[in-house]
Design an enzyme around this catalytic site. Structure first.
Site, mmCIF file in Angstrom:
data_model
loop_
_atom_site.group_PDB
_atom_site.id
_atom_site.type_symbol
_atom_site.label_atom_id
_atom_site.label_comp_id
_atom_site.label_asym_id
_atom_site.label_seq_id
_atom_site.Cartn_x
_atom_site.Cartn_y
_atom_site.Cartn_z
ATOM 1 N N GLU A 1 -26.714 -5.507 -9.224
ATOM 2 C CA GLU A 1 -26.452 -5.572 -7.860
ATOM 3 C C GLU A 1 -25.810 -4.268 -6.871
ATOM 4 O OE1 GLU A 1 -27.692 -8.003 -6.183
ATOM 5 O OE2 GLU A 1 -28.162 -9.210 -8.007
ATOM 6 N N LYS B 1 -14.956 -6.860 -16.700
ATOM 7 C CA LYS B 1 -14.050 -5.662 -16.435
ATOM 8 C C LYS B 1 -13.997 -5.823 -15.197
ATOM 9 C CE LYS B 1 -14.542 -1.498 -15.208
ATOM 10 N NZ LYS B 1 -13.211 -1.300 -14.262
ATOM 11 N N CYS C 1 -21.115 -5.878 0.867
ATOM 12 C CA CYS C 1 -22.391 -5.357 0.536
ATOM 13 C C CYS C 1 -23.556 -5.920 1.710
ATOM 14 C CB CYS C 1 -22.917 -5.547 -0.746
ATOM 15 S SG CYS C 1 -23.092 -7.046 -0.977
ATOM 16 N N THR D 1 -23.574 4.399 -9.593
ATOM 17 C CA THR D 1 -23.002 4.044 -11.085
ATOM 18 C C THR D 1 -24.111 2.996 -11.659
ATOM 19 O OG1 THR D 1 -21.133 3.659 -9.769
ATOM 20 C CG2 THR D 1 -21.106 2.733 -12.066
ATOM 21 N N GLU E 1 -25.095 4.977 2.412
ATOM 22 C CA GLU E 1 -24.084 3.537 2.743
ATOM 23 C C GLU E 1 -22.800 4.085 2.984
ATOM 24 O OE1 GLU E 1 -23.020 1.527 -0.935
ATOM 25 O OE2 GLU E 1 -23.358 -0.556 -0.070
HETATM 26 P P1 NAD Z 1 -18.465 1.347 -8.285
HETATM 27 O O1 NAD Z 1 -20.023 1.620 -8.817
HETATM 28 O O2 NAD Z 1 -17.602 2.543 -7.902
HETATM 29 O O3 NAD Z 1 -17.542 0.412 -9.173
HETATM 30 C C1 NAD Z 1 -17.965 -0.624 -9.759
HETATM 31 C C2 NAD Z 1 -17.533 -1.168 -11.048
HETATM 32 O O4 NAD Z 1 -18.048 -0.188 -12.008
HETATM 33 C C3 NAD Z 1 -16.227 -0.831 -11.166
HETATM 34 O O5 NAD Z 1 -15.501 -1.735 -12.167
HETATM 35 C C4 NAD Z 1 -16.048 0.454 -12.026
HETATM 36 O O6 NAD Z 1 -14.610 0.443 -12.731
HETATM 37 C C5 NAD Z 1 -17.105 0.302 -13.048
HETATM 38 N N1 NAD Z 1 -17.822 1.326 -13.114
HETATM 39 C C6 NAD Z 1 -17.655 2.786 -12.731
HETATM 40 N N2 NAD Z 1 -18.214 3.776 -13.540
HETATM 41 C C7 NAD Z 1 -18.819 2.917 -14.553
HETATM 42 C C8 NAD Z 1 -19.512 3.562 -15.669
HETATM 43 N N3 NAD Z 1 -19.973 4.850 -15.720
HETATM 44 N N4 NAD Z 1 -19.652 2.642 -16.627
HETATM 45 C C9 NAD Z 1 -19.325 1.124 -16.480
HETATM 46 N N5 NAD Z 1 -18.763 0.851 -15.369
HETATM 47 C C10 NAD Z 1 -18.451 1.724 -14.481
HETATM 48 O O7 NAD Z 1 -18.464 0.396 -6.916
HETATM 49 P P2 NAD Z 1 -17.331 0.034 -6.028
HETATM 50 O O8 NAD Z 1 -16.782 1.205 -5.376
HETATM 51 O O9 NAD Z 1 -16.182 -0.739 -6.874
HETATM 52 O O10 NAD Z 1 -18.009 -0.827 -5.174
HETATM 53 C C11 NAD Z 1 -18.511 -0.614 -3.956
HETATM 54 C C12 NAD Z 1 -20.141 -0.718 -4.075
HETATM 55 O O11 NAD Z 1 -20.374 -1.809 -4.619
HETATM 56 C C13 NAD Z 1 -20.945 -0.457 -2.852
HETATM 57 O O12 NAD Z 1 -22.048 0.430 -3.074
HETATM 58 C C14 NAD Z 1 -21.570 -1.948 -2.499
HETATM 59 O O13 NAD Z 1 -22.612 -1.961 -1.834
HETATM 60 C C15 NAD Z 1 -21.598 -2.280 -3.787
HETATM 61 N N6 NAD Z 1 -21.774 -3.862 -3.822
HETATM 62 C C16 NAD Z 1 -22.660 -4.479 -4.097
HETATM 63 C C17 NAD Z 1 -22.844 -5.856 -3.858
HETATM 64 C C18 NAD Z 1 -24.362 -6.532 -4.228
HETATM 65 O O14 NAD Z 1 -24.370 -7.697 -4.509
HETATM 66 N N7 NAD Z 1 -25.425 -5.742 -4.238
HETATM 67 C C19 NAD Z 1 -21.817 -6.716 -3.820
HETATM 68 C C20 NAD Z 1 -20.592 -5.847 -3.736
HETATM 69 C C21 NAD Z 1 -20.663 -4.629 -3.597
#
Ligand code: NAD
Length: 481
Positions: A248, A173, A282, A230, A384
């Site tokens: 991650e 997804k 990130c 999340t 963050e």
């Molecule tokens: P998010 O957590 O809002 O969403 C990430 C994904 O999870 C999306 O596909 C979303 O639809 C899905 N999701 C949301 N709620 C869910 C649930 N209850 N169950 C299952 N899936 C769910 O994150 P975002 O806003 O898309 O991305 C930004 C975040 O990602 C930042 O915190 C950033 O630091 C982090 N990030 C981390 C890394 C890493 O490698 N550590 C890399 C890139 C981004």
């Protein structure tokens, strides 16, 4: 209006309930396509197809799987400019960034894991005179891959390539904020000869289809990249079901600049590490610690250069920063700018929304922003922000900067600048982060473990770590007598 589709059992298809929501172009603020609002009914069809496909895909010799995944990589490469344009439009990032980083990296991810699987081996442990242990590593079955919006295809492929290479069926997804390039992979999968059911791409919200994937009893492992909150929610659901989990999550990464650094290199790279992709990586450094001896010189040069950055629409080849990914994220980042001010931060540059001429006048643009005079332990320096907002702080000693750098709940990445090799080793050793770059930032070798400590995640991706995650080890002991 274009309607995106799901990719299930080797075919593009509409969501069963035929419900969609808007996909917004962040560079103009207007709706430009519709995203399927999939739910557990769509997932049920995908799981049935994956169940039928798993015995075929997992039994296929890895050489054959490898050839298919190499074709996958070539398929993206052949359509490079199509993917570049789609990624830049969907996310708002400068087209030059999508062309030089995002899409080439997605190509490399497939190519890397297509070939890495050919070198994957398992252990054997000989017990003198007693017998031998050997370990097999088999694919897990059906696995779920959930990715974020900041590096859409880059991070999507970083998960699905190792999962597929290891012989799993994948239900993936993409983020509902940036689903476009992921949906383009269906065509590539068919062309590459991936058997139907091996890869499913389901669109929709995290709360609905994301949650359904995490809860589904036949999905045995979840690889998730996204926000820490999340990740916590997913862990609460998946852990009692004893699913394998790779998380991650977020970061609040320090950049540490010592007096004895290569000044120009540190300056140039810190601008990149602070503001690439509008600070929405990130691994971006958002807390910049500079040693007192060069603090004023570094701060002034940094502010002067950053103030001349070009914030523009993604297709502009001169754009240093494009659009923030969404209006809600822009509001969140602006909220942090207000917070920094209320905490006593001194605004050195930026801080304002940027309004470009039509047709980009409703796009989500923001100036690169630098604050100083904030304590290391204030909220601005602990939470963050994930946008083009950084803080700069002086320090005197190694001990002091290590204390400040380590004092957050996160532990993802860091960048250290010094010409003293002993100091580099000492500091790197004491930073509680999964990744430390010395005199560099974002240099990625796909063989290395990737991920964070503390609230930045659980487990590691990359190289053998990813192949180990996506396989189940079994130890077999044979007695000699
Ligand atoms: P998010 O957590 O809002 O969403 C990430 C994904 O999870 C999306 O596909 C979303 O639809 C899905 N999701 C949301 N709620 C869910 C649930 N209850 N169950 C299952 N899936 C769910 O994150 P975002 O806003 O898309 O991305 C930004 C975040 O990602 C930042 O915190 C950033 O630091 C982090 N990030 C981390 C890394 C890493 O490698 N550590 C890399 C890139 C981004």
């Amino acid at each position: 209006m274009e309607k995106l589709q799901n990719f299930i059992n080797g075919n593009y298809c509409v969501p069963i309930d035929n419900r969609y929501f808007d996909n917004i172009d962040p560079s103009t603020g207007s709706v430009y396509s519709l995203i399927p609002d999939s739910d557990e009914k769509d997932l049920a069809v995908a799981v049935s197809a994956a169940e039928l496909a798993f015995p075929i895909w997992s039994a296929m010799p890895s050489e054959q799987r490898s050839k298919i995944l190499v074709k996958f990589s070539e398929g993206i490469e052949k359509r490079m400019e199509q993917f570049v344009a789609a990624e830049s439009r969907d996310n708002g990032k400068p087209i030059t960034l999508a062309r030089h980083v995002d899409i080439p990296r997605a190509v490399s991810n497939f190519h890397f894991f297509a070939t890495a699987i050919l070198h994957f081996s398992s252990e054997s442990h000989y017990m003198e005179g007693v017998g031998i242990n050997y370990t097999t590593r088999k694919p897990i079955g059906i696995v779920g891959c959930i990715s974020p919006w900041n590096l859409p295809l880059y991070l999507f492929s970083w998960k699905i390539a190792p999962a597929l290479a290891a012989g799993n069926c994948v239900i993936a997804k993409p983020s509902e904020v940036t689903p476009y390039t992921a949906t383009m992979l269906g065509e590539i999968a068919v062309e590459a000869g991936l058997p139907p059911g091996v890869l499913t791409i389901l669109n929709g919200t995290g709360a609905k289809i994301g949650d359904a994937i995490v809860k589904h009893p036949k999905i045995k492992a979840i690889s998730f990249t996204g926000g820490t909150a999340t990740g916590e929610h997913i862990a609460r659901t998946a852990a009692p079901m004893f699913k394998k989990l790779s998380l991650e999550l977020g970061g609040k990464n320090p950049t540490i600049v010592f007096d004895d650094c290569d000044f120009e290199a540190a300056l140039k790279t810190t601008i990149m590490s602070s503001f690439s992709n509008q600070g929405q990586i990130c691994l971006c450094g958002s807390r910049i610690f500079v040693q007192r001896g060069i603090y004023s010189k570094f701060r002034d040069a940094f502010v002067a250069k950053v103030s001349t950055s070009v914030v523009s629409f993604p297709e502009n080849p001169r754009a240093n920063l494009g659009a923030i990914v969404s209006e809600s994220h822009l509001k969140k980042v602006l909220g942090y700018i207000d917070l920094a001010k209320s905490e006593g931060g001194k605004l050195l540059t930026g801080g304002n929304r940027v309004f470009l001429p039509s047709p980009h006048d409703k796009g989500f643009y923001l100036e690169p922003t630098i604050f100083e005079s904030l304590p290391y332990d204030c909220k601005t320096n602990q939470e963050e922000i994930f946008g083009p907002v950084v803080t700069i702080m002086p320090f005197d000693t190694e001990e002091e900067v290590l204390m400040m750098a380590n004092d957050t709940k996160y532990g993802l990445a860091s960048s250290v600048w010094t010409m003293d090799v002993k100091k580099a080793h000492r500091v790197a050793d004491q930073l509680n982060m999964g990744i430390v770059w010395v005199n560099a930032w974002l240099v990625r070798d796909l063989r290395t473990p990737f991920g964070g400590m503390k609230a930045s995640g659980v487990g590691r991706e990359g190289g053998l770590e990813a192949l180990r995650f996506f396989t189940e080890p079994k130890n077999i002991f044979i007695k000699y007598e």
